[in-house]
Design a protein around this motif. Structure first.
Motif, mmCIF file in Angstrom:
data_model
loop_
_atom_site.group_PDB
_atom_site.id
_atom_site.type_symbol
_atom_site.label_atom_id
_atom_site.label_comp_id
_atom_site.label_asym_id
_atom_site.label_seq_id
_atom_site.Cartn_x
_atom_site.Cartn_y
_atom_site.Cartn_z
ATOM 1 N N ASP A 212 0.851 -1.193 0.000
ATOM 2 C CA ASP A 212 0.000 0.000 0.000
ATOM 3 C C ASP A 212 0.887 1.242 0.000
ATOM 4 O OD1 ASP A 212 0.833 0.637 2.633
ATOM 5 O OD2 ASP A 212 -0.868 -0.394 3.535
ATOM 6 N N LEU A 213 0.255 2.421 -0.152
ATOM 7 C CA LEU A 213 1.031 3.630 -0.390
ATOM 8 C C LEU A 213 1.926 3.987 0.783
ATOM 9 C CD1 LEU A 213 1.785 5.897 -2.229
ATOM 10 C CD2 LEU A 213 -0.207 7.183 -1.422
ATOM 11 N N ASP A 214 1.436 3.867 2.023
ATOM 12 C CA ASP A 214 2.273 4.200 3.177
ATOM 13 C C ASP A 214 3.528 3.333 3.191
ATOM 14 O OD1 ASP A 214 0.369 6.032 3.891
ATOM 15 O OD2 ASP A 214 -0.491 4.830 5.502
ATOM 16 N N GLU B 4 2.739 11.191 11.806
ATOM 17 C CA GLU B 4 1.880 10.868 12.951
ATOM 18 C C GLU B 4 2.306 9.573 13.631
ATOM 19 O OE1 GLU B 4 -1.959 10.767 11.194
ATOM 20 O OE2 GLU B 4 -2.130 12.960 10.979
ATOM 21 N N ALA B 5 2.878 8.649 12.867
ATOM 22 C CA ALA B 5 3.348 7.387 13.427
ATOM 23 C C ALA B 5 4.722 7.519 14.081
ATOM 24 C CB ALA B 5 3.411 6.326 12.335
ATOM 25 N N GLY B 6 5.341 8.687 13.950
ATOM 26 C CA GLY B 6 6.665 8.893 14.541
ATOM 27 C C GLY B 6 7.795 8.305 13.714
ATOM 28 N N ASN C 237 1.351 13.455 -0.125
ATOM 29 C CA ASN C 237 1.318 14.385 1.000
ATOM 30 C C ASN C 237 0.605 13.761 2.196
ATOM 31 O OD1 ASN C 237 1.651 17.060 2.223
ATOM 32 N ND2 ASN C 237 -0.567 17.214 2.020
ATOM 33 N N ARG C 238 -0.527 13.094 1.958
ATOM 34 C CA ARG C 238 -1.262 12.446 3.049
ATOM 35 C C ARG C 238 -0.444 11.298 3.648
ATOM 36 N NH1 ARG C 238 -5.699 13.324 -0.496
ATOM 37 N NH2 ARG C 238 -5.677 11.164 -1.222
ATOM 38 N N SER C 239 0.255 10.556 2.799
ATOM 39 C CA SER C 239 1.058 9.442 3.292
ATOM 40 C C SER C 239 2.214 9.935 4.154
ATOM 41 C CB SER C 239 1.590 8.622 2.116
ATOM 42 O OG SER C 239 2.253 7.467 2.578
ATOM 43 N N ILE C 240 2.847 11.023 3.748
ATOM 44 C CA ILE C 240 3.942 11.590 4.541
ATOM 45 C C ILE C 240 3.415 12.065 5.897
ATOM 46 C CG2 ILE C 240 5.525 13.561 4.692
ATOM 47 C CD1 ILE C 240 6.072 13.187 1.708
ATOM 48 N N LEU C 241 2.228 12.665 5.911
ATOM 49 C CA LEU C 241 1.618 13.070 7.180
ATOM 50 C C LEU C 241 1.347 11.850 8.065
ATOM 51 C CD1 LEU C 241 -0.896 15.805 5.948
ATOM 52 C CD2 LEU C 241 1.224 16.159 7.245
ATOM 53 N N THR C 242 0.918 10.742 7.455
ATOM 54 C CA THR C 242 0.685 9.504 8.212
ATOM 55 C C THR C 242 1.985 8.999 8.839
ATOM 56 O OG1 THR C 242 -1.171 8.873 6.795
ATOM 57 C CG2 THR C 242 -0.100 7.112 8.038
ATOM 58 N N LEU C 243 3.078 9.050 8.084
ATOM 59 C CA LEU C 243 4.378 8.623 8.626
ATOM 60 C C LEU C 243 4.815 9.533 9.773
ATOM 61 C CD1 LEU C 243 6.469 7.669 5.446
ATOM 62 C CD2 LEU C 243 4.992 6.239 6.842
#
Length: 234
Positions: free
Chosen positions: A151-153, A207-209, A199-205
């Motif tokens: 998946d993208l993340d 948020e996950a630290g 951009n959303r995936s980078i924000l997810t990373l």
């Protein structure tokens, strides 16, 4: 920088020459020619004759495929320490992709005729080239696997890890700082996604630290990136 470097360490920093003897390196340095390309210059296009290879000393080169309809697939971005154009030299086939300078870029070109003559005089160098080509094939397989199966993340995490391995080798530290010259749009084209999704995936990373961005520097937590890049099956 127009003077050709004679340093063995310099030439061995390019993967294809890593296993060459000192004598073979001297032969390679003797046939190299300095070149400089401005941003936007096309170095070659898909289908062109492969009459030379290029080693990059500074700047950035985009390798891409463009369809007749104008759609573009970026295969990779090459920076200092990279080499490209070698495939057409070795197999005699036309160029398989377009190469474009994204910034002012300096490097050396080595002609097909001169390079093959060096190999004929130094046949032991073929073993080093075989090892190099096998490594390239494994990297290509991994890139295809990433796009097709994750998946993208996970794909973005794997992109960061691959970039870090290019700098640190396979044995990564617990954490590392990364300064990327690529835009989110360019990363999107590499991992097969749109810029908003990247951009959303980078924000997810974040948020996950797994990463933290500060003043153009990306702090990478290797363990958390690995956990996202290789998620355990539930």
């Amino acid at each position: 920088m127009s003077e050709i470097s004679k340093s063995t360490a310099f030439w061995r920093s390019f993967p294809i020459f890593e296993g060459f003897t000192k004598e073979t390196i001297a032969d390679v340095a003797a046939i190299a020619s300095y070149r400089k390309w401005n941003a936007g210059n096309v170095l070659f296009q898909r289908g062109d004759e492969g009459s030379y290879l290029i080693v990059v000393v500074s700047g950035r080169i985009k390798i891409a495929l463009i369809t007749p309809q104008g759609k573009e697939l970026t295969l990779r971005h090459l920076e200092a320490g990279s080499i490209f154009g070698e495939m057409a030299i070795l197999d005699g086939q036309p160029r398989s992709a377009d190469a474009t300078a994204m910034t002012v870029t300096e490097g050396y070109i080595i002609s097909k005729r001169d390079f093959l003559e060096v190999l004929e005089r130094n046949p032991q160098a073929y073993h080093a080239i075989i090892h190099y080509l096998c490594t390239k094939l494994r990297e290509t397989t991994e890139q295809l696997e990433t796009i097709a199966l994750y998946d993208l993340d996970a794909r973005v995490a794997r992109f960061f890890l691959a970039t870090l391995r290019n700098i640190h080798g396979n044995e990564l530290p617990e954490s590392a700082n990364l300064q990327l010259s690529l835009s989110q749009a360019e990363i999107a084209s590499i991992v097969g996604a749109s810029r908003p999704k990247i951009n959303r995936s980078i924000l997810t990373l974040e948020e996950a630290g797994a990463i933290r961005r500060t003043d153009g520097i990306i702090f990478c937590h290797i363990g958390k990136l690995l956990g996202i890049a290789e998620p355990l099956d539930e």
